[in-house]
Design a protein around this motif. Sequence first.
Motif, mmCIF file in Angstrom:
data_model
loop_
_atom_site.group_PDB
_atom_site.id
_atom_site.type_symbol
_atom_site.label_atom_id
_atom_site.label_comp_id
_atom_site.label_asym_id
_atom_site.label_seq_id
_atom_site.Cartn_x
_atom_site.Cartn_y
_atom_site.Cartn_z
ATOM 1 N N MET A 72 0.691 -0.990 -0.098
ATOM 2 C CA MET A 72 0.026 0.157 -0.137
ATOM 3 C C MET A 72 1.149 1.107 -0.293
ATOM 4 N N SER A 73 0.457 1.914 -0.684
ATOM 5 C CA SER A 73 1.144 3.318 -1.039
ATOM 6 C C SER A 73 0.234 4.444 0.103
ATOM 7 N N GLU A 74 1.552 5.130 0.259
ATOM 8 C CA GLU A 74 1.240 6.055 1.738
ATOM 9 C C GLU A 74 1.014 7.505 0.585
ATOM 10 N N ALA A 75 -0.911 7.961 1.664
ATOM 11 C CA ALA A 75 -1.421 8.966 0.718
ATOM 12 C C ALA A 75 -0.528 10.531 0.631
ATOM 13 N N SER A 76 -0.081 11.248 -0.108
ATOM 14 C CA SER A 76 0.505 12.319 0.216
ATOM 15 C C SER A 76 -0.052 13.100 0.984
ATOM 16 N N SER A 77 0.125 14.361 1.484
ATOM 17 C CA SER A 77 0.138 15.552 2.806
ATOM 18 C C SER A 77 -1.022 16.157 1.552
ATOM 19 N N GLN A 78 -0.991 16.213 0.475
ATOM 20 C CA GLN A 78 -1.110 17.503 -0.673
ATOM 21 C C GLN A 78 -2.903 17.260 -0.768
ATOM 22 N N PHE A 79 -2.876 15.606 -1.183
ATOM 23 C CA PHE A 79 -3.832 14.826 -1.808
ATOM 24 C C PHE A 79 -5.130 14.746 -0.293
ATOM 25 N N VAL A 80 -4.468 14.241 0.864
ATOM 26 C CA VAL A 80 -5.146 14.002 2.207
ATOM 27 C C VAL A 80 -5.738 15.784 2.522
ATOM 28 N N ASP A 81 -4.873 16.828 2.355
ATOM 29 C CA ASP A 81 -5.884 18.155 2.975
ATOM 30 C C ASP A 81 -6.742 18.458 2.248
ATOM 31 N N PHE A 82 -5.944 17.953 0.438
ATOM 32 C CA PHE A 82 -7.503 18.517 -0.671
ATOM 33 C C PHE A 82 -8.908 18.095 -0.155
ATOM 34 N N ILE A 83 -8.241 16.468 -0.035
ATOM 35 C CA ILE A 83 -9.810 15.895 0.668
ATOM 36 C C ILE A 83 -10.549 16.152 2.068
ATOM 37 N N VAL A 84 -9.429 16.476 2.933
ATOM 38 C CA VAL A 84 -10.152 17.319 4.245
ATOM 39 C C VAL A 84 -10.713 18.393 3.715
ATOM 40 N N ASP A 85 -9.873 19.278 2.637
ATOM 41 C CA ASP A 85 -10.525 20.700 2.255
ATOM 42 C C ASP A 85 -11.849 20.478 1.665
ATOM 43 N N ARG A 86 -11.946 19.135 0.564
ATOM 44 C CA ARG A 86 -13.485 19.224 -0.282
ATOM 45 C C ARG A 86 -14.068 18.659 0.912
ATOM 46 N N LEU A 87 -14.225 18.370 2.139
ATOM 47 C CA LEU A 87 -14.852 17.882 3.349
ATOM 48 C C LEU A 87 -15.450 18.442 4.582
ATOM 49 N N ARG A 88 -14.766 20.439 4.414
ATOM 50 C CA ARG A 88 -15.140 20.960 5.091
ATOM 51 C C ARG A 88 -16.206 20.774 6.224
ATOM 52 N N GLY A 89 -17.183 20.874 5.369
ATOM 53 C CA GLY A 89 -19.122 21.194 6.158
ATOM 54 C C GLY A 89 -18.770 20.612 6.871
ATOM 55 N N ILE A 90 -18.065 18.852 7.359
ATOM 56 C CA ILE A 90 -18.344 18.224 8.391
ATOM 57 C C ILE A 90 -17.349 18.205 9.950
ATOM 58 N N PRO A 91 -18.314 18.822 11.106
ATOM 59 C CA PRO A 91 -17.702 19.374 11.781
ATOM 60 C C PRO A 91 -16.970 18.395 11.978
ATOM 61 N N ARG A 92 -15.707 19.203 13.225
ATOM 62 C CA ARG A 92 -14.804 18.903 13.951
ATOM 63 C C ARG A 92 -14.080 17.461 13.267
ATOM 64 N N ILE A 93 -13.493 17.570 11.962
ATOM 65 C CA ILE A 93 -13.645 16.668 11.274
ATOM 66 C C ILE A 93 -11.447 16.436 12.042
ATOM 67 N N ALA A 94 -10.920 15.140 12.274
ATOM 68 C CA ALA A 94 -9.456 15.719 12.255
ATOM 69 C C ALA A 94 -8.875 14.761 11.195
ATOM 70 N N LYS A 95 -7.545 14.576 11.080
ATOM 71 C CA LYS A 95 -6.937 13.087 10.493
ATOM 72 C C LYS A 95 -5.800 12.954 10.972
ATOM 73 N N THR A 96 -5.862 11.540 11.222
ATOM 74 C CA THR A 96 -4.345 10.702 12.256
ATOM 75 C C THR A 96 -4.033 9.433 10.942
ATOM 76 N N ARG A 97 -3.522 9.007 11.908
ATOM 77 C CA ARG A 97 -1.920 8.449 11.000
ATOM 78 C C ARG A 97 -2.969 7.000 11.475
ATOM 79 N N PHE A 98 -3.550 6.486 10.018
ATOM 80 C CA PHE A 98 -3.862 5.060 10.432
ATOM 81 C C PHE A 98 -3.592 3.433 9.642
ATOM 82 N N PHE A 99 -2.644 2.842 10.284
ATOM 83 C CA PHE A 99 -2.009 1.751 9.316
ATOM 84 C C PHE A 99 -1.634 2.662 8.209
ATOM 85 N N GLY A 100 -0.911 3.072 6.804
ATOM 86 C CA GLY A 100 -0.532 3.466 5.628
ATOM 87 C C GLY A 100 -1.151 4.102 5.217
#
Length: 118
Positions: free
Chosen positions: A1-29
């Motif tokens: 499994m390849s690790e997600a790039s931080s830019q892609f993660v930030d893009f997705i989190v930005d797309r989900l900004r309507g979800i209250p209290r969203i947090a990102k954490t390391r999860f396996f790979g």
Amino acid sequence: MSEASSQFVDFIVDRLRGIPRIAKTRFFGGTGLSADATQFAMIMGSTVYFVVDKDTRPKYEKLGSKCFAYDTKARRVQVRKYFEVPIEIIEDHEALAALAREAVLVAQSLKKPAGKGT
């Protein structure tokens, strides 16, 4: 499994900004996404997976989505709790927000209640 790039993660989190209290954490790979301390999504490589249940899984299957899977030395393991979010959904902000809200509700419903002493 390849690790997600931080830019892609930030893009997705930005797309989900309507979800209250969203947090990102390391999860396996990859990266886990939580709302109110309930993980409802994960990002592995360049793929976003949302939590599903028996009622919401058919919707993802109809979209042609596959469940998260990985290989061990002995076999391929399918994790049917997580299904990929198609790119056309990621590109449609309203559709992504609707699926994400649904995934949050599903994840909350699947959470085991804390044991109570008797």
